[in-house]
Structures are given as C-alpha cells and as structure tokens.
Design a protein around this motif. Structure first.
Motif, PDB file in Angstrom:
ATOM      1  N   CYS A   1       0.811  -1.228   0.000  1.00 30.70           N
ATOM      2  CA  CYS A   1       0.000   0.000   0.000  1.00 30.70           C
ATOM      3  C   CYS A   1       0.842   1.274   0.000  1.00 30.70           C
TER       4      CYS A   1
ATOM      5  N   GLY B   1      -7.244  -3.005  -8.047  1.00 28.31           N
ATOM      6  CA  GLY B   1      -7.093  -3.223  -6.610  1.00 28.31           C
ATOM      7  C   GLY B   1      -5.784  -3.885  -6.241  1.00 28.31           C
TER       8      GLY B   1
ATOM      9  N   SER C   1      -2.900  -3.551  -7.994  1.00 27.73           N
ATOM     10  CA  SER C   1      -1.701  -2.861  -8.479  1.00 27.73           C
ATOM     11  C   SER C   1      -1.601  -1.389  -8.099  1.00 27.73           C
TER      12      SER C   1
ATOM     13  N   TYR D   1      -1.655   1.845  -5.488  1.00 23.65           N
ATOM     14  CA  TYR D   1      -1.141   1.970  -4.121  1.00 23.65           C
ATOM     15  C   TYR D   1      -2.203   2.262  -3.065  1.00 23.65           C
TER      16      TYR D   1
ATOM     17  N   VAL E   1      -6.126   3.738  -1.545  1.00 27.68           N
ATOM     18  CA  VAL E   1      -7.557   3.651  -1.829  1.00 27.68           C
ATOM     19  C   VAL E   1      -8.051   4.839  -2.660  1.00 27.68           C
TER      20      VAL E   1
ATOM     21  N   VAL F   1      -7.118   4.172  -6.101  1.00 25.20           N
ATOM     22  CA  VAL F   1      -7.944   3.116  -6.677  1.00 25.20           C
ATOM     23  C   VAL F   1      -9.234   3.712  -7.239  1.00 25.20           C
TER      24      VAL F   1
ATOM     25  N   ALA G   1     -12.585  -3.123  -6.849  1.00 32.29           N
ATOM     26  CA  ALA G   1     -11.214  -2.647  -6.651  1.00 32.29           C
ATOM     27  C   ALA G   1     -10.979  -2.223  -5.210  1.00 32.29           C
ATOM     28  N   THR G   2     -11.959  -1.575  -4.597  1.00 31.80           N
ATOM     29  CA  THR G   2     -11.807  -1.121  -3.210  1.00 31.80           C
ATOM     30  C   THR G   2     -11.699  -2.295  -2.257  1.00 31.80           C
TER      31      THR G   2
ATOM     32  N   LYS H   1      -8.359  -3.922  -2.696  1.00 33.36           N
ATOM     33  CA  LYS H   1      -7.330  -3.057  -2.129  1.00 33.36           C
ATOM     34  C   LYS H   1      -7.315  -3.152  -0.605  1.00 33.36           C
TER      35      LYS H   1
ATOM     36  N   ARG I   1      -5.781  -6.304   0.459  1.00 30.07           N
ATOM     37  CA  ARG I   1      -4.333  -6.178   0.231  1.00 30.07           C
ATOM     38  C   ARG I   1      -3.666  -5.374   1.345  1.00 30.07           C
TER      39      ARG I   1
END
Length: 337
Positions: free
Chosen positions: A138, A194, A196, A198, A200, A203, A218-219, A222, A225
């Motif tokens: 992140c 999500g 790749s 960095y 939020v 994103v 994606a969120t 992320k 991650r």
C-alpha cells in the motif's frame, strides 16, 4: 530528573521545526485541492521534499538534531501504532475464498520478486525491502510501517516514498488503458486495479471511468491487500529481531510498536473499537506521519537521494510492471466476475 528535563528541552526545537514543515506541507496540499480540485502531490511527499530542501539549502543546526531524530523515530513509531486502528479484517468476509487466495498469493509473490529485483539493480537490503513493501502492499503506509522495523535510514525512506509517489501517479494514469487493450470486464479491471494501485483514493481515481462495479471490487481487493500489512510487518519484525539478538542482549523479537499496531488492528477487526475512536486514531496517525516525514526530510541531504534515485526508480518501475502482470494472471485464473 534534571537529565530527563534536559533531554526534553533538547527535543523541542527540532520537534517544533518538524511540525512547522509538516504544517507547511499540509497547507500546500490543502491549497492544491482547494484551487484545482485535485491532490497532485501528496502531503507526505511534500513534507519530505520541503524538509530535504531545507537541509540541503541551509544544513541542520545541531540544536535541532535531537528533536528531528525523535520525530523521525518515536513519532513515526506512534503513527504506526495508530495506523493499526484504520485496518479491518471485515473486507475478507465478502471477498470470497478464490479471490482472497489470489490476493494473498499475488502479494507474497510480489514481495519476494520485488525484493529480488531491488537487489539485482543494486539496492541495499533495506531499500529493497521498502520498495517491495511499498509496491506490493500500500505505498507510503507500508513503507512507513516497515521503515522503523528494519531500521531503515532516512535517505532510504525518503527516496522510496518520493519515487513510489511518482510511480503511483503514473500507474493511475496509465492503468485504465489495460481495460481497452486487453478487453477486460469491469469486474476484472477492478481486480487488476485493486491489486496494483497503491492507495484507496488512487484506486477510486483509476476506476472512476469504469463504473461503480469496478470501483467497488477494486476497493475491496485493495482493502484486503492493505490487511496484509500486519502479517508482513510482523514477519519483518521477527526477522530483524533475530538478527539483533545475535548482536545484543536478548529482548523482544517484535518491536513494541508492531505489537501495538497488531492489537489495534485486531480490536478494530473484532468490532471492539467505537467508530469515533477509529476516526480519531486515523486522524492522529495521519498527523503524526506527516510530522515524521518532515523530520525524515530534515535528516536528508538531497545529494544522497539523487545518488540512490536512479536505482530506486528502476527497481520500482520493474516491480510495478511485474505486479500488474501478476494481477492479469490472477484475473485469467479466477472465475469471471
């Protein structure tokens, strides 16, 4: 008592200077958003740039050193503790086992591959770890959390955050092209973004043109991650602790602030923290981090960053390319979304 008071008095000049630089960075960031509607350069990056510029132009008077060192170490460690309250495991419940497994595999493989890339291009061990954590998890938050655990130098942290920020913006600008180039569905693109991108907010920016389904997926990806930050930092603490025990007297294998980070993360995940406390700790973490980044900048001579910059930029670029490739492989393997 007299000695303790003298130490406290010695800290204040450098601490106040760090706070002043942090306030300047926050003010410029606010002006960016107010005047243009966009945050072009993150406040953390501005704090490092301003602090580094001051040190490079004027040097750092010895009376400021104790406070700057305090802010760069203790304040940063306190920020890491507070950061734990902003990370929740609730996102795992709705992500599904296949997607969750893919996220974990991608992060673990990316960490190892990014570290190897960093070492191959000539980064030292600490720089390679910072770049790997920043790219694979992140961005700034991962670098900030890993830095005190591995005892990274201020120059390494400043270079990693500075060049990671530049690369992060480029990813947001260039990634949407993969949607058209590879004919991905909105859900598939959300997974790639999500895995790749960095931060939020980045994103959301990268998926703004692809609709709500893409942004929601994606969120979630992320956030899961980001949740990997806790275990990764814990492992780094254990590895570093074992190395230290070979040189110094036995003690805790895991630094105190990592224990604090994990406790708050677990409390947040269990629903034991009220929302007001979570919001407050998030704000506190952000402010403390900004002061710590200003102090890190004040510890750095620009020439040291320039000397390492080319290698960091190359390692980061190769690492991001590898991360996007892993994300695309994950999308190809996972059931359609």
């Amino acid at each position: 008592m007299v000695l303790r008071t003298a130490r406290l008095l010695a800290i204040w000049p450098g601490l106040l200077l760090s706070m002043g630089v942090a306030a300047l960075a926050a003010g410029v960031e606010w002006a960016e958003v107010t005047l243009s509607g966009h945050r072009w350069i993150d406040g953390l990056v501005l704090a490092i740039l301003f602090g580094t510029g001051i040190h490079t132009a004027f040097g750092l008077d010895p009376r400021f050193r104790a406070g700057v060192n305090f802010a760069a170490k203790i304040v940063l460690e306190l920020a890491v503790v507070a950061l734990g309250a902003t990370i929740s495991g609730a996102a795992i419940l709705g992500s599904g086992a296949p997607l969750l497994a893919a996220i974990v595999v991608v992060v673990v493989v990316a960490l190892g591959a990014s570290y190897a890339i960093g070492r191959l291009v000539g980064l030292n061990r600490r720089q390679a770890v910072l770049v790997a954590c920043g790219n694979s998890i992140c961005g700034n938050s991962a670098i900030m959390a890993a830095a005190p655990v591995i005892e990274a130098k201020a120059e390494d942290v400043a270079a990693s955050i500075g060049f990671t920020a530049v690369l992060g913006i480029l990813v947001v600008l260039l990634l949407p092209g993969t949607l058209l180039l590879l004919d991905l569905s909105a859900g598939q693109y959300g997974i790639v973004a999500g895995l790749s991108v960095y931060a939020v907010p980045q994103v959301l920016a990268a998926t703004a043109q692809t609709g709500p389904v893409s942004s929601q997926i994606a969120t979630v990806v992320k956030l899961v991650r980001v949740l990997m930050l806790g275990p990764v930092v814990l492992v780094l603490g254990l590895i570093t602790g074992r190395r230290q025990r070979r040189r110094v007297a036995p003690g805790l294998l895991v630094p105190w602030f990592i224990i604090g980070f994990l406790v708050l993360m677990l409390l947040r995940s269990a629903g034991a923290l009220p929302q007001g406390a979570i919001d407050l700790l998030g704000v506190v973490s952000g402010h403390l981090t900004l002061v710590a980044m200003a102090a890190l900048g004040l510890s750095v001579d620009l020439r040291s960053i320039v000397a390492a910059g080319g290698k960091v930029l190359l390692a980061g670029s190769l690492s991001i390319a590898m991360l996007v490739t892993l994300a695309l492989i994950a999308v190809a393997v996972l059931p359609p979304i």
